[in-house]
Design a protein around this motif. Sequence first.
Motif, PDB file in Angstrom:
ATOM      1  N   LEU A   4      61.924  26.875  78.729  1.00  0.00           N
ATOM      2  CA  LEU A   4      61.257  25.619  79.058  1.00  0.00           C
ATOM      3  C   LEU A   4      59.980  25.437  78.234  1.00  0.00           C
ATOM      4  O   LEU A   4      59.687  24.341  77.757  1.00  0.00           O
ATOM      5  N   ALA A   5      59.221  26.518  78.071  1.00  0.00           N
ATOM      6  CA  ALA A   5      57.991  26.440  77.288  1.00  0.00           C
ATOM      7  C   ALA A   5      58.292  26.081  75.833  1.00  0.00           C
ATOM      8  O   ALA A   5      57.600  25.256  75.219  1.00  0.00           O
ATOM      9  N   ILE A   6      59.338  26.685  75.274  1.00  0.00           N
ATOM     10  CA  ILE A   6      59.718  26.405  73.887  1.00  0.00           C
ATOM     11  C   ILE A   6      60.153  24.956  73.732  1.00  0.00           C
ATOM     12  O   ILE A   6      59.705  24.235  72.828  1.00  0.00           O
ATOM     13  N   LEU A   7      61.041  24.509  74.606  1.00  0.00           N
ATOM     14  CA  LEU A   7      61.550  23.143  74.507  1.00  0.00           C
ATOM     15  C   LEU A   7      60.433  22.117  74.660  1.00  0.00           C
ATOM     16  O   LEU A   7      60.376  21.134  73.915  1.00  0.00           O
ATOM     17  N   LEU A   8      59.548  22.348  75.619  1.00  0.00           N
ATOM     18  CA  LEU A   8      58.456  21.405  75.853  1.00  0.00           C
ATOM     19  C   LEU A   8      57.480  21.395  74.678  1.00  0.00           C
ATOM     20  O   LEU A   8      57.080  20.324  74.196  1.00  0.00           O
ATOM     21  N   PHE A  76      53.080  29.616  82.268  1.00  0.00           N
ATOM     22  CA  PHE A  76      53.938  28.604  81.637  1.00  0.00           C
ATOM     23  C   PHE A  76      53.109  27.547  80.926  1.00  0.00           C
ATOM     24  O   PHE A  76      53.383  27.202  79.765  1.00  0.00           O
ATOM     25  N   LEU A  77      52.080  27.046  81.580  1.00  0.00           N
ATOM     26  CA  LEU A  77      51.248  25.994  80.993  1.00  0.00           C
ATOM     27  C   LEU A  77      50.492  26.499  79.764  1.00  0.00           C
ATOM     28  O   LEU A  77      50.448  25.826  78.726  1.00  0.00           O
ATOM     29  N   ALA A  81      51.045  25.378  75.827  1.00  0.00           N
ATOM     30  CA  ALA A  81      49.928  24.890  75.021  1.00  0.00           C
ATOM     31  C   ALA A  81      49.700  25.777  73.804  1.00  0.00           C
ATOM     32  O   ALA A  81      49.456  25.287  72.692  1.00  0.00           O
ATOM     33  N   GLY A  82      49.806  27.083  73.997  1.00  0.00           N
ATOM     34  CA  GLY A  82      49.597  28.008  72.893  1.00  0.00           C
ATOM     35  C   GLY A  82      50.636  27.846  71.788  1.00  0.00           C
ATOM     36  O   GLY A  82      50.295  27.813  70.603  1.00  0.00           O
ATOM     37  N   VAL A  83      51.890  27.744  72.173  1.00  0.00           N
ATOM     38  CA  VAL A  83      52.957  27.547  71.190  1.00  0.00           C
ATOM     39  C   VAL A  83      52.758  26.217  70.464  1.00  0.00           C
ATOM     40  O   VAL A  83      52.917  26.118  69.244  1.00  0.00           O
ATOM     41  N   LEU A  84      52.392  25.189  71.221  1.00  0.00           N
ATOM     42  CA  LEU A  84      52.173  23.867  70.627  1.00  0.00           C
ATOM     43  C   LEU A  84      51.080  23.909  69.567  1.00  0.00           C
ATOM     44  O   LEU A  84      51.214  23.328  68.485  1.00  0.00           O
TER      45      LEU A  84
END
Length: 260
Positions: A4-8, A76-77, A81-84
């Motif tokens: 979910l984190a990757i997709l978002l 998760f949040l 944010a970090g990946v983004l």
Amino acid sequence: MYLLAILLAYSLERTLEITRNFHWRRIILRWQHWQVKSTQLEGWRQHDLGQVLWAIIPAIAIGFVLLLLNSTLITFLVSTAGVLLAIQAPEARKAYKKYLIAEAEEDGAEQAHQLKKLQQAAGRNEAAPVEHLLLWIHLRHYFAVLVYFVLFGITGALVYATLREMRHSRSQRWELANQIINWLPTRFMTLGFLLVGNFSKAAAIWLNSVGNKPQNNFIALTKVAEQAEDLTALTTVALVKRNFLLYIILVAILTIGGWV
């Protein structure tokens, strides 16, 4: 959570325009600048290892705080944010779009100008075809972040992004460090090319890049891609999209199986 984190994060990267001050690159460069300006650790700072240890403190601190909080929602949040922030490459995206426009208009001068911008975005000193630059940009800004996030969580993704973006001296030790951190993502990415491209032509090149003395990652990446697909700017983008989708499906399977 990883899926979910990757997709978002990757979806938001295509739809949101984040100010440059919040890109991970800017955060790390400001952190390094603050260390140079505000501390007296001149001797320690001159060593490559000291520079690395200082630069990765923000990534390590984020992971440590998340471990202490032990909250799935917060993790998760923050991970999203970090990946983004880590995958931001707006200059490359703009240069690629302008390159395609110049190509359609047969404007050679503008094509060369945008190709130079892509070269800068790729962090390459040597000139290279647009197809090779697109592959390298995708590896460093998108795929490698995905790999290290799945393997080591947000700390792994941010440590990789830190080493990718930090200012450092051009030396053989730094070249070796970059060779090491990009080795595994390069082999995973090219393995995907075998599965979504021409397997029979690319397999021998991929095995050679793994089994023999480690090749330069850029060379290994472009050689396998050239055998897996007839590369143009458009077919290169299509190839990396198919490859990325393949690994998203793999992460989904691992998530369903409870392995990540």
